[in-house]
Write a protein that holds these residues in place. Structure first.
Motif, mmCIF file in Angstrom:
data_model
loop_
_atom_site.group_PDB
_atom_site.id
_atom_site.type_symbol
_atom_site.label_atom_id
_atom_site.label_comp_id
_atom_site.label_asym_id
_atom_site.label_seq_id
_atom_site.Cartn_x
_atom_site.Cartn_y
_atom_site.Cartn_z
ATOM 1 N N ALA A 4 0.049 5.367 -8.854
ATOM 2 C CA ALA A 4 -0.117 4.519 -10.032
ATOM 3 C C ALA A 4 1.227 4.094 -10.590
ATOM 4 C CB ALA A 4 -0.940 5.260 -11.084
ATOM 5 N N ALA A 5 2.196 5.031 -10.597
ATOM 6 C CA ALA A 5 3.533 4.698 -11.103
ATOM 7 C C ALA A 5 4.202 3.662 -10.235
ATOM 8 C CB ALA A 5 4.384 5.970 -11.180
ATOM 9 N N MET A 6 4.067 3.800 -8.927
ATOM 10 C CA MET A 6 4.672 2.832 -8.007
ATOM 11 C C MET A 6 4.013 1.474 -8.136
ATOM 12 S SD MET A 6 5.330 5.181 -4.633
ATOM 13 C CE MET A 6 6.417 6.595 -4.733
ATOM 14 N N ARG A 7 2.676 1.449 -8.382
ATOM 15 C CA ARG A 7 1.980 0.191 -8.565
ATOM 16 C C ARG A 7 2.516 -0.536 -9.792
ATOM 17 N NH1 ARG A 7 -4.214 0.885 -8.907
ATOM 18 N NH2 ARG A 7 -3.721 1.912 -6.927
ATOM 19 N N GLN A 8 2.779 0.201 -10.870
ATOM 20 C CA GLN A 8 3.350 -0.398 -12.059
ATOM 21 C C GLN A 8 4.730 -0.957 -11.768
ATOM 22 O OE1 GLN A 8 1.913 -0.943 -14.931
ATOM 23 N NE2 GLN A 8 3.746 -1.917 -15.790
ATOM 24 N N THR A 9 5.500 -0.269 -10.935
ATOM 25 C CA THR A 9 6.845 -0.740 -10.586
ATOM 26 C C THR A 9 6.809 -2.055 -9.850
ATOM 27 O OG1 THR A 9 7.624 1.534 -10.464
ATOM 28 C CG2 THR A 9 8.959 -0.144 -9.359
ATOM 29 N N VAL A 10 5.871 -2.145 -8.898
ATOM 30 C CA VAL A 10 5.801 -3.383 -8.117
ATOM 31 C C VAL A 10 5.298 -4.529 -8.962
ATOM 32 C CG1 VAL A 10 3.448 -3.185 -7.249
ATOM 33 C CG2 VAL A 10 5.170 -4.316 -5.885
ATOM 34 N N THR A 11 4.455 -4.237 -9.975
ATOM 35 C CA THR A 11 3.983 -5.288 -10.878
ATOM 36 C C THR A 11 5.146 -5.885 -11.659
ATOM 37 O OG1 THR A 11 1.848 -4.193 -11.074
ATOM 38 C CG2 THR A 11 2.396 -5.808 -12.772
ATOM 39 N N GLU A 12 6.077 -5.045 -12.056
ATOM 40 C CA GLU A 12 7.218 -5.504 -12.836
ATOM 41 C C GLU A 12 8.256 -6.195 -11.973
ATOM 42 O OE1 GLU A 12 8.555 -1.976 -14.684
ATOM 43 O OE2 GLU A 12 6.867 -1.848 -16.087
ATOM 44 N N GLN A 61 10.712 -3.153 -2.286
ATOM 45 C CA GLN A 61 9.904 -2.858 -1.103
ATOM 46 C C GLN A 61 9.127 -1.553 -1.283
ATOM 47 O OE1 GLN A 61 13.107 -3.056 1.731
ATOM 48 N NE2 GLN A 61 12.380 -5.034 2.538
ATOM 49 N N ARG A 62 9.785 -0.560 -1.874
ATOM 50 C CA ARG A 62 9.082 0.708 -2.082
ATOM 51 C C ARG A 62 7.950 0.535 -3.095
ATOM 52 N NH1 ARG A 62 14.460 2.712 -1.868
ATOM 53 N NH2 ARG A 62 14.562 2.910 -4.131
ATOM 54 N N GLY A 63 8.183 -0.246 -4.139
ATOM 55 C CA GLY A 63 7.125 -0.514 -5.101
ATOM 56 C C GLY A 63 5.977 -1.300 -4.479
ATOM 57 N N ARG A 64 6.375 -2.279 -3.639
ATOM 58 C CA ARG A 64 5.357 -3.063 -2.947
ATOM 59 C C ARG A 64 4.504 -2.183 -2.037
ATOM 60 N NH1 ARG A 64 2.528 -7.779 -3.224
ATOM 61 N NH2 ARG A 64 2.212 -8.742 -1.171
ATOM 62 N N LEU A 65 5.146 -1.278 -1.350
ATOM 63 C CA LEU A 65 4.435 -0.370 -0.455
ATOM 64 C C LEU A 65 3.480 0.512 -1.244
ATOM 65 C CD1 LEU A 65 3.952 0.833 2.328
ATOM 66 C CD2 LEU A 65 5.921 2.328 1.960
ATOM 67 N N ALA A 66 3.938 1.025 -2.385
ATOM 68 C CA ALA A 66 3.055 1.852 -3.207
ATOM 69 C C ALA A 66 1.849 1.056 -3.696
ATOM 70 C CB ALA A 66 3.836 2.417 -4.400
ATOM 71 N N TYR A 67 2.112 -0.217 -4.053
ATOM 72 C CA TYR A 67 1.011 -1.078 -4.502
ATOM 73 C C TYR A 67 -0.028 -1.273 -3.394
ATOM 74 C CZ TYR A 67 -1.493 -5.287 -5.829
ATOM 75 O OH TYR A 67 -2.470 -6.201 -6.105
ATOM 76 N N LEU A 68 0.465 -1.548 -2.188
ATOM 77 C CA LEU A 68 -0.454 -1.786 -1.069
ATOM 78 C C LEU A 68 -1.232 -0.526 -0.710
ATOM 79 C CD1 LEU A 68 1.693 -4.080 1.254
ATOM 80 C CD2 LEU A 68 -0.156 -4.736 -0.292
ATOM 81 N N LEU A 69 -0.566 0.630 -0.809
ATOM 82 C CA LEU A 69 -1.283 1.877 -0.554
ATOM 83 C C LEU A 69 -2.401 2.085 -1.573
ATOM 84 C CD1 LEU A 69 1.624 4.321 0.392
ATOM 85 C CD2 LEU A 69 -0.204 3.506 1.894
#
Length: 290
Positions: A4-12, A61-69
């Protein structure tokens, strides 16, 4: 959770990366950071996993990956049919079978009555023919008795007429008179006997016909009773077999529904385990580059 934290990162930090259509898309979007070109047809998720695993990737890229996961986890959970989904598939089929069974049970009494009505009509025809025959035999019996009475009366009239004639002709003084009267009496007795025999034969013929009529009626009634029993037995067998088939289909659906419910539970557990394993592996990989 880390996902969830990584998804928020990729959103920003998404920038111009574009809208993600799905975790398993076959398109290869332009990378939002370093890491090289596409993976030769690999999905974006696979490409990012490779980049982050090999080079660590950049934060985007790491945030994007977390979002896709996380997106993959949501899609997999949505792809798993729920109990409501299973019920939506099977309940209409159960409803159809229940309706068919109800219709069969509702139709059976009417079909049985139709057979009974046909038998009643057949028996009615037999009784009608019996009554008609009895009326005819009664008429014949009356004719025989009337013929016998008339024959007796004619014989008596003839005897009386001849007796008067012989009396007038021979008188009481001639010996021929008594002899003629004796002959006349014998002839009259003969006529009476013949009349009686004819009447007896006629009555016997009528009695024989009545016996044949009774036998015929009894045979016809037995045949109609057998037809009724056989027809009702066959009809009930048809309805019983039809309901048995419905019950068999219902049992098959119950088994399929139970199997689908069991398989759904297995799929959910397997997917959940796969997602947890992938998330755990990803977080371990990220730890190496922190």
């Amino acid at each position: 959770a880390a996902v969830a934290a990584m998804r928020q990162t990729v959103t920003e930090n998404r920038g111009t990366t574009g809208q993600v259509q799905g975790a398993t898309t076959t398109q290869t979007p332009q990378p939002s950071g370093g890491g090289g070109g596409g993976g030769g047809g690999d999905s974006e998720l696979t490409r990012l996993l490779k980049i982050v695993t090999e080079t660590g990737g950049d934060p985007t890229q790491r945030g994007r990956l977390a979002y896709l996961l996380g997106l993959q986890q949501e899609q997999q959970m949505q792809a798993t049919p729920s109990q409501e989904d299973i019920d939506a598939v099977f309940n209409p089929m159960f409803g159809t079978l229940n309706q068919q069974e109800s219709q069969l049970r509702a139709d059976q009494p009417g079909e049985e009555k139709r057979i009974e009505d046909l038998v009643t009509a057949g028996v009615g025809k037999v009784r009608g023919q019996e009554q008609e025959a009895q009326v005819g035999l009664a008429r014949q019996e009356g004719d025989v008795r009337e013929g016998e009475t008339n024959a007796y009366q004619q014989a008596r009239n003839l005897y009386n007429e001849l007796a008067q004639r012989y009396g007038a002709l021979f008188g009481s003084r001639s010996s021929a008179g008594p002899f003629a009267m004796e002959l006349l009496g014998r002839e009259a007795q003969k006529q009476f006997g013949q009349t009686q025999q004819v009447a007896q034969k006629g009555m016997q013929a009528i009695a024989d016909e009545k016996n044949r009529l009774g036998t015929w009626v009894k045979t016809q009634l037995n045949e109609w009773d057998q037809k009724k029993t056989s027809a009702l037995t066959d009809l009930r067998k048809v309805f019983t077999n039809a309901i048995s088939q419905i019950n068999s289909q219902r049992g098959t659906l119950e088994s399929q529904k139970a199997q689908a419910r069991y398989q759904t539970l297995i799929d959910v557990r397997n997917r959940q385990q796969a997602i947890e394993d992938a998330d755990r592996s990803f977080r371990q990989q990220l730890t190496l580059f922190q």
